[in-house]
Design an enzyme around this catalytic site. Structure first.
Site, mmCIF file in Angstrom:
data_model
loop_
_atom_site.group_PDB
_atom_site.id
_atom_site.type_symbol
_atom_site.label_atom_id
_atom_site.label_comp_id
_atom_site.label_asym_id
_atom_site.label_seq_id
_atom_site.Cartn_x
_atom_site.Cartn_y
_atom_site.Cartn_z
ATOM 1 N N GLU A 169 0.940 -4.128 -11.003
ATOM 2 C CA GLU A 169 1.457 -3.105 -10.058
ATOM 3 C C GLU A 169 3.163 -3.311 -9.769
ATOM 4 O O GLU A 169 3.666 -3.101 -8.563
ATOM 5 C CB GLU A 169 0.907 -2.749 -8.806
ATOM 6 C CG GLU A 169 -0.584 -2.161 -9.310
ATOM 7 C CD GLU A 169 -1.538 -2.041 -8.189
ATOM 8 O OE1 GLU A 169 -1.192 -2.298 -7.095
ATOM 9 O OE2 GLU A 169 -2.693 -1.675 -8.454
ATOM 10 N N ASN A 211 -0.929 -5.198 -15.902
ATOM 11 C CA ASN A 211 -1.827 -3.994 -15.324
ATOM 12 C C ASN A 211 -0.970 -3.170 -14.364
ATOM 13 O O ASN A 211 -0.220 -3.393 -13.418
ATOM 14 C CB ASN A 211 -3.052 -4.738 -14.565
ATOM 15 C CG ASN A 211 -4.065 -3.882 -14.410
ATOM 16 O OD1 ASN A 211 -4.735 -3.262 -15.238
ATOM 17 N ND2 ASN A 211 -4.506 -3.752 -13.040
ATOM 18 N N HIS A 248 -7.096 5.480 -12.565
ATOM 19 C CA HIS A 248 -7.869 6.117 -11.186
ATOM 20 C C HIS A 248 -7.455 7.560 -11.167
ATOM 21 O O HIS A 248 -6.266 8.007 -11.022
ATOM 22 C CB HIS A 248 -7.335 5.216 -9.894
ATOM 23 C CG HIS A 248 -7.541 3.924 -9.644
ATOM 24 N ND1 HIS A 248 -8.990 3.438 -9.808
ATOM 25 C CD2 HIS A 248 -6.795 2.738 -9.960
ATOM 26 C CE1 HIS A 248 -9.217 1.953 -9.506
ATOM 27 N NE2 HIS A 248 -7.813 1.725 -9.674
ATOM 28 N N GLU A 277 -9.564 -0.083 -14.695
ATOM 29 C CA GLU A 277 -10.154 0.007 -13.280
ATOM 30 C C GLU A 277 -10.603 1.613 -13.160
ATOM 31 O O GLU A 277 -10.477 2.274 -12.352
ATOM 32 C CB GLU A 277 -9.221 -0.044 -12.148
ATOM 33 C CG GLU A 277 -8.573 -1.475 -12.405
ATOM 34 C CD GLU A 277 -7.572 -1.815 -10.881
ATOM 35 O OE1 GLU A 277 -7.479 -0.837 -10.078
ATOM 36 O OE2 GLU A 277 -6.667 -2.732 -11.204
ATOM 37 N N ASP A 279 -11.921 4.917 -12.495
ATOM 38 C CA ASP A 279 -12.823 5.901 -11.805
ATOM 39 C C ASP A 279 -12.224 7.088 -11.923
ATOM 40 O O ASP A 279 -11.109 7.499 -12.034
ATOM 41 C CB ASP A 279 -13.157 5.501 -10.523
ATOM 42 C CG ASP A 279 -11.816 5.004 -9.688
ATOM 43 O OD1 ASP A 279 -10.755 5.425 -9.960
ATOM 44 O OD2 ASP A 279 -11.960 4.182 -8.859
HETATM 45 O O1 9MR Z 1 -11.233 -1.973 -4.810
HETATM 46 C C1 9MR Z 1 -10.255 -2.821 -4.224
HETATM 47 C C2 9MR Z 1 -10.685 -2.594 -2.525
HETATM 48 O O2 9MR Z 1 -11.874 -3.292 -2.400
HETATM 49 C C3 9MR Z 1 -9.613 -3.387 -2.073
HETATM 50 O O3 9MR Z 1 -9.695 -3.247 -0.436
HETATM 51 C C4 9MR Z 1 -8.188 -3.075 -2.454
HETATM 52 C C5 9MR Z 1 -7.129 -3.761 -1.747
HETATM 53 O O4 9MR Z 1 -6.998 -5.351 -2.302
HETATM 54 O O5 9MR Z 1 -8.074 -3.279 -3.730
HETATM 55 C C6 9MR Z 1 -8.879 -2.290 -4.549
HETATM 56 O O6 9MR Z 1 -8.727 -2.508 -5.894
HETATM 57 C C7 9MR Z 1 -7.585 -2.303 -6.382
HETATM 58 C C8 9MR Z 1 -7.134 -3.313 -7.472
HETATM 59 O O7 9MR Z 1 -7.324 -4.605 -7.001
HETATM 60 C C9 9MR Z 1 -5.475 -2.926 -7.804
HETATM 61 N N1 9MR Z 1 -5.604 -1.335 -8.396
HETATM 62 C C10 9MR Z 1 -6.075 -0.623 -7.234
HETATM 63 C C11 9MR Z 1 -7.503 -0.765 -7.018
HETATM 64 C C12 9MR Z 1 -7.931 0.317 -5.955
HETATM 65 O O8 9MR Z 1 -7.100 0.248 -4.793
#
Ligand code: 9MR
Length: 474
Positions: A169, A211, A248, A277, A279
């Site tokens: 990101e 990513n 997402h 990722e 969803d």
């Molecule tokens: O699903 C993850 C959630 O449990 C955490 O609180 C959050 C913050 O670290 O990250 C979420 O996963 C993220 C991923 O690491 C990067 N892309 C976005 C995902 C959803 O926020």
């Protein structure tokens, strides 16, 4: 959390992959009886169906759910790749500077290895989820701390992961096409390539991915900005192997109709692409259709190597109120699951030399309209194995080659080392799962022309076969 406000980001396949080519061999007398497979060959789980075209189907996994039997039951049954959802992030692995903590991440890796699953590491360098000590750093000190983190963590998992999301990101949302402002970005624009070089040095076997989210629509400035960076990296030899698309989706950020264009355009730069990722918020037919579209787009792109959903049941999701996953809170398969599985089962093979998975329109027993002057009977066959081995699992690709005469059916027999188990097979029917296993042709690929070849494969846990296979033709 709104996607546009998410600070976040992605996946792929096993390190220590040793490509070993075993010799072929064995010509068998014509007339060996080979039972033609008559059952449908469509696989019945996401992982097996993805593996049939050389791909994986994974899920984000949380270490604290590995004691939930429903969760683990679905995980072990359906998926052949995992991404730790939070356990490999910077705040989890280096909570105090120079003090590394791998307990929860190691639990997930151990589980995956025991199940013969791949693991995607997520993530080494990110502006978010930084521990307090890193958030307060800047300049050269931060750059060095980041590189040390990449080196230490990638070294800890050296040889065990299929891929790393090295950088997550790093681009801004909106129309600027600029890098995201962050403490890491302020250390200099070359921070991303520096992270990739450090990761390659620490774990040469892992595929190294960039990513991001909101990079799914080909027309978006952010997508184009990442594309330009990857093109530049490839032209300058920066070690990047793959690009992860988080994907997402919801009503603010829906599945875009040009998604396949995005995947294929990046792939054309010479990198693998992965959906890391996935969803999709929604329910019923609309949600199922979007899942079908995403899967269909991935399998249409030969370098789209796999799909990871961001959780297992709706209740496991970071966006649980949007019910965005493939299983409901009780672990039941949703319409979206069936759509994804059906789409996977329609996948053409990734290897263009592999025969089509659709059955021939004319059954093998039908006489040709104009019979050949010399019926192709017997002639023997040989088989060769190419093995991809990683810690705890392997895939084997077997090429079956006809001799001087065409064959009308074939069977390859292989002996697996003690402890090895076949978990899924594609383009053939396995007669067992351990010890000496006979793989017969599937219903749609019995015939091989004289001198031609066909391929099948299987995935397994443990150590793959090293003995020479035998091949029987009919
Ligand atoms: O699903 C993850 C959630 O449990 C955490 O609180 C959050 C913050 O670290 O990250 C979420 O996963 C993220 C991923 O690491 C990067 N892309 C976005 C995902 C959803 O926020």
């Amino acid at each position: 959390m709104n996607q546009f406000s998410v600070p976040a980001s992605a996946t792929r396949r096993s390190p220590l992959r040793v490509a070993t080519t075993l010799i072929a061999a064995s010509v068998v007398a014509a007339g060996a009886a080979v039972a033609l497979a008559s059952s449908a060959d469509a696989a019945t789980t996401l992982g097996a169906s993805a593996a049939a075209s050389g791909r994986y189907f994974g899920a984000a996994v949380a270490a604290n759910k590995l004691s939930d039997s429903t969760y683990v039951g679905i995980l072990n049954r359906e998926f052949n790749s995992v991404t730790p959802e939070n356990e490999m992030k910077i705040d989890a692995t280096e909570p105090s500077q120079g003090q590394f903590s791998y307990t929860n991440a190691d639990r997930i890796v151990s589980h995956a290895k025991a199940q013969g699953m791949q693991v995607r590491g997520h993530t080494l360098a990110w502006h978010s989820q930084q521990p307090g000590w890193m958030q307060n750093m800047s300049g050269t000190a931060l750059r060095n701390a980041m590189l040390n983190h990449v080196t230490q963590v990638a070294t800890h998992y050296r040889g065990q992961l299929s891929a790393w999301d090295v950088v997550n990101e790093a681009f801004a949302d909106g129309s600027s096409g600029a890098r995201r402002d962050s403490n890491l970005q302020r250390t200099g624009n070359d921070w991303i390539e520096a992270a990739f070089r450090a990761a390659r040095a620490a774990d040469p076997a892992a595929k190294l991915c960039y990513n991001d989210y909101n990079t799914d629509d080909w027309s978006h400035a952010k997508t184009q900005a990442v594309y330009t960076m990857v093109r530049d990296f490839k032209s300058r030899g920066v070690p990047i192997d793959c690009v992860g698309f988080q994907s997402h989706f919801n009503s603010n950020s829906p599945y875009p109709s040009n998604y396949r264009t995005t995947l294929s355009s990046f792939a054309a730069l010479g990198v693998d692409v992965a959906i890391t990722e996935l969803d999709i918020e929604g329910s019923g037919t609309a949600q199922a259709t979007s899942y079908r579209n995403v899967v269909t787009d991935c399998i249409a792109v030969p370098r789209c190597i796999g799909i990871t959903v961001w959780g297992i049941r709706d209740t496991d999701s970071w966006r649980s109120s949007g019910t965005p996953l493939l299983f409901d809170g009780s672990g039941n398969k949703k319409a979206a699951y069936t759509a994804a599985l059906d789409a996977l089962n329609g996948a053409p093979p990734t290897n263009p030399t592999t025969p089509p998975t659709t059955p021939p329109t004319t059954p093998p027993t039908s006489p040709p309209t104009s019979p050949p002057t010399t019926p192709p009977t017997g002639g023997g066959c040989t088989a060769s194995v190419t093995l991809n081995q990683w810690n705890g699992g392997f895939t084997a690709a077997i090429r079956v080659t006809a001799g001087s005469a065409a064959v009308n059916g074939w069977a390859v027999t292989l002996t697996l080392p003690s402890g090895a188990t076949v978990t899924n097979t594609w383009n053939a029917v396995a007669g067992g799962s351990s010890g000496t296993v006979r793989f017969a042709n599937a219903s749609y690929n019995p015939r091989i022309p004289a001198g031609g070849n066909t391929e099948f494969g299987f995935q397994g846990t443990g150590t793959g076969p090293s003995a020479t296979p035998s091949c029987a033709a009919s």
